[in-house]
Design a protein around this motif. Sequence first.
Motif, PDB file in Angstrom:
ATOM      1  N   PHE A  83       0.833  -1.209   0.000  1.00 56.44           N
ATOM      2  CA  PHE A  83       0.000   0.000   0.000  1.00 56.44           C
ATOM      3  C   PHE A  83       0.865   1.255   0.000  1.00 56.44           C
ATOM      4  O   PHE A  83       0.611   2.206  -0.764  1.00 56.44           O
ATOM      5  N   THR A  84       1.895   1.269   0.862  1.00 57.53           N
ATOM      6  CA  THR A  84       2.788   2.431   0.948  1.00 57.53           C
ATOM      7  C   THR A  84       3.530   2.645  -0.360  1.00 57.53           C
ATOM      8  O   THR A  84       3.701   3.781  -0.813  1.00 57.53           O
ATOM      9  N   GLY A  85       3.997   1.541  -0.971  1.00 56.10           N
ATOM     10  CA  GLY A  85       4.713   1.652  -2.242  1.00 56.10           C
ATOM     11  C   GLY A  85       3.839   2.229  -3.341  1.00 56.10           C
ATOM     12  O   GLY A  85       4.273   3.092  -4.104  1.00 56.10           O
ATOM     13  N   VAL A  86       2.599   1.764  -3.416  1.00 57.54           N
ATOM     14  CA  VAL A  86       1.665   2.282  -4.431  1.00 57.54           C
ATOM     15  C   VAL A  86       1.367   3.754  -4.170  1.00 57.54           C
ATOM     16  O   VAL A  86       1.342   4.580  -5.100  1.00 57.54           O
ATOM     17  N   LYS A  87       1.151   4.099  -2.895  1.00 58.48           N
ATOM     18  CA  LYS A  87       0.878   5.493  -2.528  1.00 58.48           C
ATOM     19  C   LYS A  87       2.063   6.390  -2.881  1.00 58.48           C
ATOM     20  O   LYS A  87       1.888   7.492  -3.419  1.00 58.48           O
ATOM     21  N   MET A  88       3.285   5.922  -2.582  1.00 63.57           N
ATOM     22  CA  MET A  88       4.481   6.697  -2.908  1.00 63.57           C
ATOM     23  C   MET A  88       4.636   6.850  -4.417  1.00 63.57           C
ATOM     24  O   MET A  88       5.035   7.907  -4.914  1.00 63.57           O
ATOM     25  N   LEU A  89       4.292   5.797  -5.151  1.00 65.39           N
ATOM     26  CA  LEU A  89       4.395   5.832  -6.609  1.00 65.39           C
ATOM     27  C   LEU A  89       3.455   6.874  -7.205  1.00 65.39           C
ATOM     28  O   LEU A  89       3.822   7.612  -8.124  1.00 65.39           O
ATOM     29  N   LEU A  90       2.248   6.958  -6.674  1.00 68.14           N
ATOM     30  CA  LEU A  90       1.253   7.894  -7.189  1.00 68.14           C
ATOM     31  C   LEU A  90       1.544   9.339  -6.804  1.00 68.14           C
ATOM     32  O   LEU A  90       1.105  10.269  -7.489  1.00 68.14           O
ATOM     33  N   SER A  91       2.279   9.531  -5.697  1.00 72.52           N
ATOM     34  CA  SER A  91       2.560  10.890  -5.218  1.00 72.52           C
ATOM     35  C   SER A  91       4.034  11.258  -5.359  1.00 72.52           C
ATOM     36  O   SER A  91       4.505  12.180  -4.690  1.00 72.52           O
ATOM     37  N   ALA A  92       4.760  10.553  -6.238  1.00 77.21           N
ATOM     38  CA  ALA A  92       6.212  10.762  -6.357  1.00 77.21           C
ATOM     39  C   ALA A  92       6.567  12.172  -6.814  1.00 77.21           C
ATOM     40  O   ALA A  92       7.633  12.697  -6.477  1.00 77.21           O
TER      41      ALA A  92
END
Length: 328
Positions: A150-159
């Motif tokens: 979840f954190t990885g996907v969130k970081m990817l979307l807000s990079a």
Amino acid sequence: MDFLWVDFMGKPTWMWLFFISIVLFLLVLDLGLLHKNSKEIGMAESFAFSAFYITLGTLFGGWIWWQSGPQAGLEYLTGFVIEKSLAMDNIFVIAMIFSFFAIPRAYQHRVLLFGILGVIVLRGIMIGAGAAIVESYHWVLYFFAAFLVFTGVKMLLSADSEYDVAANPVLKLARRYLPVTDKLEGDKFVVRKQDEATGKLKTYITPLLLALIMVEFVDLVFAVDSIPAIFAITTDPYIVYTSNIFAILGLRALYFALSAMIHRFAYLKYALSVVLIFIGSKIFVADMLGITKIPPLLSLGITLGILAAGIVGSLWATRKDDATAKIE
């Protein structure tokens, strides 16, 4: 001396004392000898100290390999690489904090050093608690894994978004309830000044202490990501803690080495996002394949490959920007 062989969190007491003695020596060397006075740290010194800490952390991994076997050594090195990489992402936020408070480079080392002292204690508490929970409730590892994905996907979307220091709730609370000076008071965190309203001496905190509070808060947020990431690799508290602390010890030197070229790492956050997704998902993949865990050597190789692709791709994509900066 029998107590040295008493088991403490899965390892003999002497192994913990050996690690703690190394950390204390490094802190005394840094605080008491090398950087006793506030001064600006140059790029050459920063790269030298970064190389020193990375070498020392790697050698410690070699010692774990020799002492506890290849699997433990590979798990330590994987954790060290992941933590070091996440520390680079931490550097982006720390740079924004120092810029927001207009902290001169000569005082930044003092903030980072005291920040590290807090990190050593805070992460020890979090890792100890995490190890106790995992030992009692093994299913928590699956929660950690899902959280990492979840954190990885969130970081990817807000990079592409930047960290908003002013909007941080901790900063708002500190400014609301604590008396803060209007400007820096040298390298002091706290000063005694005359209160204009009462004429009496009053204790004030300085923007330097606010910066330290923010750095500690940011590390707490990053620890919530990084500690589950290493627990997804190994549940050995010794490996989790030592890889964490050795990676963090070099954060100060790494910051001064990379802060001037942060713009060159355009794709690093994307790479870190993919690493978190990979580390989290490999627990579920291992279950699907009917194996205990993905081999440590394979995990380390994939992690290094993702990070290398992100760093090399970033440097290549921003090479013209760097050339332009040199011309100017």
